[in-house]
Write an enzyme that holds these catalytic residues in place. Structure first.
Site, PDB file in Angstrom:
ATOM      1  NE  ARG A 106      -3.865   0.647   1.957  1.00 42.46           N
ATOM      2  CZ  ARG A 106      -5.086   0.755   2.491  1.00 42.46           C
ATOM      3  NH1 ARG A 106      -5.281   1.543   3.530  1.00 42.46           N
ATOM      4  NH2 ARG A 106      -6.096   0.084   1.995  1.00 42.46           N
TER       5      ARG A 106
ATOM      6  CG  HIS B 162      -8.436   0.077  -2.683  1.00 44.75           C
ATOM      7  ND1 HIS B 162      -7.666  -1.005  -2.316  1.00 44.75           N
ATOM      8  CD2 HIS B 162      -9.118   0.445  -1.549  1.00 44.75           C
ATOM      9  CE1 HIS B 162      -7.865  -1.267  -1.038  1.00 44.75           C
ATOM     10  NE2 HIS B 162      -8.737  -0.418  -0.544  1.00 44.75           N
TER      11      HIS B 162
ATOM     12  CD  GLN C 294     -13.138  -1.921  -0.378  1.00 40.35           C
ATOM     13  OE1 GLN C 294     -12.304  -1.839   0.513  1.00 40.35           O
ATOM     14  NE2 GLN C 294     -14.331  -2.454  -0.192  1.00 40.35           N
TER      15      GLN C 294
ATOM     16  CG  ASP D  34     -13.382   6.499  -0.933  1.00 37.03           C
ATOM     17  OD1 ASP D  34     -13.385   6.342   0.309  1.00 37.03           O
ATOM     18  OD2 ASP D  34     -12.338   6.401  -1.628  1.00 37.03           O
TER      19      ASP D  34
ATOM     20  CB  CYS E 202     -13.942   1.292   0.156  1.00 34.33           C
ATOM     21  SG  CYS E 202     -13.241   2.931   0.322  1.00 34.33           S
TER      22      CYS E 202
ATOM     23  NE  ARG F  52     -10.282  -5.287   0.846  1.00 32.77           N
ATOM     24  CZ  ARG F  52      -9.503  -4.270   1.217  1.00 32.77           C
ATOM     25  NH1 ARG F  52     -10.051  -3.174   1.709  1.00 32.77           N
ATOM     26  NH2 ARG F  52      -8.192  -4.301   1.054  1.00 32.77           N
TER      27      ARG F  52
HETATM   28  N1  NVA Z   1      -9.814   6.862  -1.308  1.00 35.26           N
HETATM   29  C1  NVA Z   1      -9.428   6.431   0.010  1.00 35.26           C
HETATM   30  C2  NVA Z   1      -9.680   4.974   0.192  1.00 35.26           C
HETATM   31  C3  NVA Z   1      -9.367   4.426   1.554  1.00 35.26           C
HETATM   32  C4  NVA Z   1      -9.559   2.953   1.672  1.00 35.26           C
HETATM   33  C5  NVA Z   1      -7.960   6.755   0.217  1.00 35.26           C
HETATM   34  O1  NVA Z   1      -7.166   6.537  -0.694  1.00 35.26           O
HETATM   35  O2  NVA Z   1      -7.620   7.228   1.302  1.00 35.26           O
HETATM   36  N1   CP Z   2     -11.199   0.012   2.619  1.00 34.49           N
HETATM   37  C1   CP Z   2      -9.940  -0.084   3.027  1.00 34.49           C
HETATM   38  O1   CP Z   2      -9.017  -0.380   2.260  1.00 34.49           O
HETATM   39  O2   CP Z   2      -9.778   0.122   4.360  1.00 34.49           O
HETATM   40  P1   CP Z   2      -8.396   0.311   5.124  1.00 34.49           P
HETATM   41  O3   CP Z   2      -7.830   1.642   4.725  1.00 34.49           O
HETATM   42  O4   CP Z   2      -8.787   0.263   6.587  1.00 34.49           O
HETATM   43  O5   CP Z   2      -7.469  -0.810   4.768  1.00 34.49           O
END
Ligand code: NVA
Ligand code: CP
Length: 301
Positions: free
Chosen positions: A104, A131, A134, A219, A259, A287
């Site tokens: 990540r 992502h 997800q 989101d 998500c 997930r």
């Molecule tokens: N769009 C959000 C998703 C978090 C799971 C981010 O990138 O922070």
């Molecule tokens: N939806 C998601 O990826 O959650 P986290 O940021 O908690 O991993």
């Protein structure tokens, strides 16, 4: 043999994606029945997190343990990656020690660089662009709740961010249409829009996107790494909050996804989080199941 990576939904065929969703459903049932299934004994997943996470970390870690393997959590604070060791070198070394790597991070190009230099499968656990894990969970959830998503209408209301980009890829791979409602200047990736063609419509009006939709998703308005913009975005996105009334304009079978983490009172109203059409908790649980299907697919011959 070339190594399979999962950096985006486009790394799998449509049949493979459907297979992963169905396998996620099966693994969920086995787990509920208390069946012990450990095909990954002695196998190790390294997890590199350059951003925070609850769901991604716990689902991969729990999933690896349930499959008989182990997961190692690596943060840049504690590794040489955080002190400037090249991604290429880190990939070469880590992939000589573990069986798969989940990452990540911020720049999608970093995950691609890592994958090019890795001798084991690399999984995208979220970048600024995509992502995909997800969306696997989201597609499993739709399948469980309403059956096939093929030919259905999906609405994305809010920021044209990494989740929205991945919904565009999902529209191509799972064969649905997507209406994106976002403020000017916050559109999803243009190259993806071009690739998806007339499957995707762009509008400024959330009601227009919601009309007739079978699935509505949103989101956060400020993603990780955009904290400095949060206040300005709060003002700009105000008309884009998804509420029970937004869903009332959709198809009567509509369900709502997010998500998570959710910011109640911003992109989603408090009431909608408690609405029976809201399936975010199933989505989050899935997930675990669908990522077990993913690591099984990548690691079990
Ligand atoms: N769009 C959000 C998703 C978090 C799971 C981010 O990138 O922070
Ligand atoms: N939806 C998601 O990826 O959650 P986290 O940021 O908690 O991993």
């Amino acid at each position: 043999m070339t190594v399979r990576h999962f950096l985006s939904l486009m790394d799998c065929s449509q049949a493979e994606l459907i297979g992963l969703i169905k396998r996620g459903v099966e693994l969920k049932a086995l787990h509920r029945q208390g069946v012990v299934y450990e095909p990954l004994k002695n196998r190790v997943l390294a997890m590199i997190f350059e951003k925070a996470s609850t769901r991604t970390r716990v689902s991969f870690e729990a999933g690896m343990i349930q499959l008989g393997g182990q997961a190692i959590f690596l943060s840049p604070r504690d590794t040489q990656l955080g002190r400037g060791e090249p991604i290429e070198d880190s990939a070469r070394v880590l992939s000589s020690m573990v069986d798969a790597v989940m990452i990540r991070t911020f720049a999608h190009a970093d995950v691609e660089t890592f994958a090019r230099n890795s001798t084991v499968p690399v999984i995208n656990g979220l970048t600024d662009s995509l992502h995909p894990c997800q969306l696997l969970a989201d597609m499993q959830t739709y399948h469980e709740q309403r059956g096939s998503i093929q030919g259905k209408r999906v609405a994305w209301i809010g920021d044209g961010n990494n989740m929205c980009n991945t919904f565009i890829q999902a529209a191509m791979q799972f064969d649905f249409t997507l209406s994106v409602a976002c403020p000017e200047g916050y559109e999803p990736d243009q190259a993806l829009l071009d690739q998806a063609g007339d499957r995707i419509t762009l509008t400024r009006d959330p009601r227009e996107a919601a009309a007739g939709a079978h699935l509505i998703s949103t989101d956060v308005w400020a993603s990780m790494g955009q904290e400095d913009e949060a206040e300005a975005r709060l003002k700009r996105f105000k008309p884009y909050q998804v509420t029970p009334q937004t869903l009332d304009q959709a198809d009567e079978s509509v369900i709502f996804m997010h998500c998570l983490p959710a910011h109640r009172g911003e992109e989603v109203s408090c009431e909608l989080m408690n609405d029976p059409r809201c399936v975010v908790w199933d989505q989050a649980e899935n997930r675990l199941h669908v990522q077990k299907a993913l690591v099984e697919f990548l690691l079990v011959d």
